[in-house]
Design an enzyme around this catalytic site. Structure first.
Site, PDB file in Angstrom:
ATOM      1  N   THR A   1       3.469 -32.729   1.051  1.00 18.67           N
ATOM      2  CA  THR A   1       3.389 -32.165  -0.300  1.00 18.67           C
ATOM      3  C   THR A   1       2.932 -30.707  -0.284  1.00 18.67           C
ATOM      4  OG1 THR A   1       1.204 -33.145  -0.455  1.00 18.67           O
ATOM      5  CG2 THR A   1       3.010 -34.369  -1.444  1.00 18.67           C
TER       6      THR A   1
ATOM      7  N   GLN B   1     -11.279 -45.487   2.574  1.00 21.86           N
ATOM      8  CA  GLN B   1     -11.614 -46.773   1.942  1.00 21.86           C
ATOM      9  C   GLN B   1     -11.753 -46.760   0.421  1.00 21.86           C
ATOM     10  OE1 GLN B   1     -15.076 -50.230   1.953  1.00 21.86           O
ATOM     11  NE2 GLN B   1     -15.176 -48.705   3.548  1.00 21.86           N
ATOM     12  N   SER B   2     -12.431 -45.731  -0.119  1.00 23.11           N
ATOM     13  CA  SER B   2     -12.784 -45.803  -1.546  1.00 23.11           C
ATOM     14  C   SER B   2     -11.545 -45.867  -2.441  1.00 23.11           C
ATOM     15  CB  SER B   2     -13.657 -44.598  -1.928  1.00 23.11           C
ATOM     16  OG  SER B   2     -12.919 -43.397  -1.745  1.00 23.11           O
TER      17      SER B   2
ATOM     18  N   ASN C   1      -8.339 -39.403  -3.614  1.00 22.24           N
ATOM     19  CA  ASN C   1      -9.731 -39.192  -3.189  1.00 22.24           C
ATOM     20  C   ASN C   1      -9.782 -38.172  -2.053  1.00 22.24           C
ATOM     21  OD1 ASN C   1      -8.642 -41.271  -1.407  1.00 22.24           O
ATOM     22  ND2 ASN C   1     -10.709 -41.560  -0.629  1.00 22.24           N
TER      23      ASN C   1
ATOM     24  N   GLY D   1     -35.240 -59.539  -9.204  1.00 19.28           N
ATOM     25  CA  GLY D   1     -35.362 -60.005 -10.587  1.00 19.28           C
ATOM     26  C   GLY D   1     -36.737 -60.569 -10.872  1.00 19.28           C
ATOM     27  N   GLY D   2     -36.843 -61.308 -11.972  1.00 23.03           N
ATOM     28  CA  GLY D   2     -38.140 -61.837 -12.404  1.00 23.03           C
ATOM     29  C   GLY D   2     -38.525 -63.133 -11.713  1.00 23.03           C
TER      30      GLY D   2
ATOM     31  N   ASP E   1     -18.034 -46.870  -1.078  1.00 24.97           N
ATOM     32  CA  ASP E   1     -16.569 -46.777  -1.047  1.00 24.97           C
ATOM     33  C   ASP E   1     -15.927 -47.831  -1.951  1.00 24.97           C
ATOM     34  OD1 ASP E   1     -16.239 -44.638   0.626  1.00 24.97           O
ATOM     35  OD2 ASP E   1     -16.175 -45.822   2.442  1.00 24.97           O
TER      36      ASP E   1
ATOM     37  N   GLU F   1     -19.139 -43.232   3.062  1.00 23.71           N
ATOM     38  CA  GLU F   1     -19.930 -44.379   2.587  1.00 23.71           C
ATOM     39  C   GLU F   1     -21.457 -44.197   2.659  1.00 23.71           C
ATOM     40  OE1 GLU F   1     -19.080 -47.588   1.333  1.00 23.71           O
ATOM     41  OE2 GLU F   1     -21.242 -47.795   1.191  1.00 23.71           O
TER      42      GLU F   1
HETATM   43  N1  CAO Z   1       1.017 -33.653   2.610  1.00 20.42           N
HETATM   44  C1  CAO Z   1       0.420 -32.483   2.936  1.00 20.42           C
HETATM   45  N2  CAO Z   1      -0.909 -32.343   3.007  1.00 20.42           N
HETATM   46  C2  CAO Z   1      -1.673 -33.416   2.754  1.00 20.42           C
HETATM   47  C3  CAO Z   1      -1.112 -34.659   2.394  1.00 20.42           C
HETATM   48  C4  CAO Z   1       0.295 -34.760   2.337  1.00 20.42           C
HETATM   49  N3  CAO Z   1       0.910 -35.894   2.031  1.00 20.42           N
HETATM   50  N4  CAO Z   1      -2.134 -35.530   2.193  1.00 20.42           N
HETATM   51  C5  CAO Z   1      -3.265 -34.852   2.415  1.00 20.42           C
HETATM   52  N5  CAO Z   1      -3.008 -33.584   2.745  1.00 20.42           N
HETATM   53  C6  CAO Z   1      -3.954 -32.503   3.035  1.00 20.42           C
HETATM   54  C7  CAO Z   1      -4.862 -32.206   1.901  1.00 20.42           C
HETATM   55  O1  CAO Z   1      -4.221 -31.466   0.918  1.00 20.42           O
HETATM   56  C8  CAO Z   1      -5.973 -31.449   2.621  1.00 20.42           C
HETATM   57  O2  CAO Z   1      -5.578 -30.115   2.812  1.00 20.42           O
HETATM   58  P1  CAO Z   1      -6.543 -28.833   2.527  1.00 20.42           P
HETATM   59  O3  CAO Z   1      -7.829 -29.131   3.246  1.00 20.42           O
HETATM   60  O4  CAO Z   1      -5.785 -27.699   3.096  1.00 20.42           O
HETATM   61  O5  CAO Z   1      -6.739 -28.738   1.067  1.00 20.42           O
HETATM   62  C9  CAO Z   1      -6.005 -32.103   3.987  1.00 20.42           C
HETATM   63  O6  CAO Z   1      -4.828 -32.916   4.066  1.00 20.42           O
HETATM   64  C10 CAO Z   1      -7.188 -32.962   4.287  1.00 20.42           C
HETATM   65  O7  CAO Z   1      -7.555 -33.767   3.181  1.00 20.42           O
HETATM   66  P2  CAO Z   1      -9.078 -34.162   2.975  1.00 20.42           P
HETATM   67  O8  CAO Z   1      -9.912 -32.931   2.995  1.00 20.42           O
HETATM   68  O9  CAO Z   1      -9.192 -35.037   1.797  1.00 20.42           O
HETATM   69  O10 CAO Z   1      -9.339 -35.053   4.282  1.00 20.42           O
HETATM   70  P3  CAO Z   1     -10.550 -34.985   5.333  1.00 20.42           P
HETATM   71  O11 CAO Z   1     -10.140 -35.951   6.386  1.00 20.42           O
HETATM   72  O12 CAO Z   1     -10.860 -33.619   5.762  1.00 20.42           O
HETATM   73  O13 CAO Z   1     -11.805 -35.548   4.512  1.00 20.42           O
HETATM   74  C11 CAO Z   1     -13.009 -37.183   3.181  1.00 20.42           C
HETATM   75  C12 CAO Z   1     -11.955 -36.929   4.289  1.00 20.42           C
HETATM   76  C13 CAO Z   1     -13.004 -38.668   2.909  1.00 20.42           C
HETATM   77  C14 CAO Z   1     -14.411 -36.753   3.704  1.00 20.42           C
HETATM   78  C15 CAO Z   1     -12.656 -36.375   1.923  1.00 20.42           C
HETATM   79  O14 CAO Z   1     -11.335 -36.677   1.564  1.00 20.42           O
HETATM   80  C16 CAO Z   1     -13.572 -36.652   0.729  1.00 20.42           C
HETATM   81  O15 CAO Z   1     -14.708 -36.198   0.662  1.00 20.42           O
HETATM   82  N6  CAO Z   1     -13.043 -37.384  -0.269  1.00 20.42           N
HETATM   83  C17 CAO Z   1     -13.761 -37.657  -1.504  1.00 20.42           C
HETATM   84  C18 CAO Z   1     -14.828 -38.677  -1.321  1.00 20.42           C
HETATM   85  C19 CAO Z   1     -14.323 -39.969  -0.749  1.00 20.42           C
HETATM   86  O16 CAO Z   1     -13.436 -40.627  -1.260  1.00 20.42           O
HETATM   87  N7  CAO Z   1     -14.973 -40.409   0.326  1.00 20.42           N
HETATM   88  C20 CAO Z   1     -14.777 -41.768   0.815  1.00 20.42           C
HETATM   89  C21 CAO Z   1     -13.982 -41.842   2.012  1.00 20.42           C
HETATM   90  S1  CAO Z   1     -14.098 -43.456   2.645  1.00 20.42           S
HETATM   91  O17 CAO Z   1     -15.550 -43.483   3.424  1.00 20.42           O
END
Ligand code: CAO
Length: 418
Positions: free
Chosen positions: A74, A17-18, A96, A247-248, A168, A139
């Site tokens: 990627t 979402q963020s 993110n 507020g006030g 977010d 969030e």
């Molecule tokens: N091709 C290949 N790999 C990809 C890719 C692509 N197109 N897109 C993503 N990936 C990979 C990433 O490189 C990552 O790999 P590694 O762990 O090996 O480095 C993997 O996918 C997972 O990405 P992630 O760690 O960001 O995803 P997650 O589901 O494990 O975590 C979240 C999700 C939201 C907790 C985490 O991304 C985060 O903390 N983000 C920052 C804070 C944030 O924005 N939070 C709000 C989310 S909305 O509530």
């Protein structure tokens, strides 16, 4: 009509979402936003909280309007080459990922600058540098870590998270401002820069008034909080203030006609000092106008519970809309508690494009929130969210000038999906 961000191309590596909130805003303002998704998988929200089988969820469709989608792995060599080419042609990269993911992919800030020194790299993380910088954050964690939860809820009850997605969507908004500011500075310097917005910081920024109250505590009790009138001592941190106005001008949520059966039959009522006389007249307490015990804001502070009880006796005789109409006539600030059902049906929000109906090839029509920020010279047509990989070929061909032969070759390698 031209759009404010026409000519700006955004490489959108966001998910959930963020980040998507941020890039959706940029897309609404006219940027060409290319969402990069994992082949065959895509943004996890495509499949989360589904209301219909096998179609993109509302969670996804409502956060990804006006974007293009490409599938790209990627982490593979060929995928990295395509990403490098995209970085060369884009103005902004927004991500993110969890902390360190972009570096692990091989695209550190240094590397990105090497590829394109004009690139603005914009990131959302849960926390800024410090003890929690490596943590994944969602969030409600941000709401708790940023001071919203400890200051929300009733005094004698649990900390509460709010339905407004301040962690977010709030941080997405902060990041969007950072990006356009960096682009504005680039006009003068020619150089890109790194923009970061931490969710904890974004929430804390929105809780600014609560840090104000934290410091006021050193000078004595917070007299506008209900607990002051109730004689409950303050402790050493800003307490939860229920529905007290921040507020006030003191305010509360009061029952309206029908509250016994309708969970939203309530009104927010503010006893603004400037219209105190009208409030007294309307509720049948004209004698309060000249009574020293009630006539000044200061005198009223310890009596707010009694005063709001009297006002509520009156609001309970009317619907929230009747109270709103009567109070508006006298310039008394009030707000009906509107349900999501009422908002979805509100014609004036449809007229301004704040609520829009979209059509989607696989899910059919759905409602969404359009751009809440209105520019008179950059109007928004809300377009449906893209299907996974809908624009992969188009982007490779039209933006990167890859030949049909090259695209065929890349496809057979699997890095852009089937
Ligand atoms: N091709 C290949 N790999 C990809 C890719 C692509 N197109 N897109 C993503 N990936 C990979 C990433 O490189 C990552 O790999 P590694 O762990 O090996 O480095 C993997 O996918 C997972 O990405 P992630 O760690 O960001 O995803 P997650 O589901 O494990 O975590 C979240 C999700 C939201 C907790 C985490 O991304 C985060 O903390 N983000 C920052 C804070 C944030 O924005 N939070 C709000 C989310 S909305 O509530």
């Amino acid at each position: 009509m031209s759009k404010a961000l026409d000519g700006i191309r955004v490489l959108d590596f966001t998910h959930v979402q963020s980040g998507p909130t941020c890039t959706q805003l940029l897309a609404w303002f006219g940027a060409d936003v290319i969402k990069v998704e994992r082949p065959g998988i895509g943004d996890a929200t495509r499949g989360q909280l589904r209301d219909k089988p096998n179609v993109d969820s509302l969670y996804f469709t409502m956060l990804n309007h006006n974007k293009r989608s490409i599938e790209l792995n990627t982490k593979e060599l060929k995928g990295k080459k395509i990403l490098t080419d995209l970085i060369k042609t884009c103005d902004v990269l927004v991500e993110n990922f969890a902390p360190g993911a972009l570096d692990r992919m091989g695209f550190s800030w240094e590397k990105i600058q090497e590829i394109n020194p004009k690139m603005v790299l914009a990131s959302i993380k849960g926390f800024g540098p410090g003890p929690y910088e490596d943590c994944k954050v969602y969030e409600n964690i941000a709401q708790c870590a940023g001071g919203a939860a400890s200051t929300t809820g009733m005094l004698d009850d649990l900390p509460l998270v709010t339905g407004a997605q301040i962690g977010d969507s709030g941080t997405g908004l902060h990041l969007a401002l950072g990006i356009v500011t960096a682009l504005f500075q680039r006009e003068k310097t020619g150089a890109g820069q790194k923009v970061t917005a931490a969710m904890q910081d974004g929430v804390l920024n929105l809780c600014r008034v609560k840090l104000r109250d934290q410091q006021r505590l050193a000078s004595g009790p917070l007299e506008e909080y209900s607990q002051f009138g109730e004689g409950i001592p303050f402790k050493d941190a800003t307490p939860r203030a229920g529905n007290d106005s921040g507020g006030g001008q003191p305010g509360r949520i009061l029952k309206c006609k029908g509250w016994e059966n309708d969970p939203d039959a309530y009104i927010y009522f503010i006893t603004q000092a400037a219209v105190w006389g009208s409030i007294c007249d309307i509720i049948g307490k004209s004698e309060w106008k000249d009574d020293n015990e009630y006539s000044t804001p200061k005198a009223r502070l310890p009596k707010l519970n009694e005063i709001f009880k009297e006002i509520e006796f009156w609001t309970m005789t009317k619907t929230k809309f009747e109270v709103t109409d009567i109070c508006n006539e006298y310039d008394i600030p009030v707000g009906p508690i509107l349900s999501m059902k009422e908002l979805a049906e509100e014609q004036s929000l449809r007229d301004t494009g704040t609520i829009v109906e979209c059509d989607h090839p696989t899910r059919g029509p759905y409602l969404s929130v359009g751009n809440p920020i209105k520019l008179s010279n950059s109007q928004v047509e809300v377009q449906r969210s893209p299907l996974l990989g809908e624009h992969t070929k188009e982007v490779l061909r039209d933006i990167l000038d890859y030949s049909e032969e090259e695209i065929k070759d890349i496809k057979s390698s699997g890095v852009i999906g089937d």
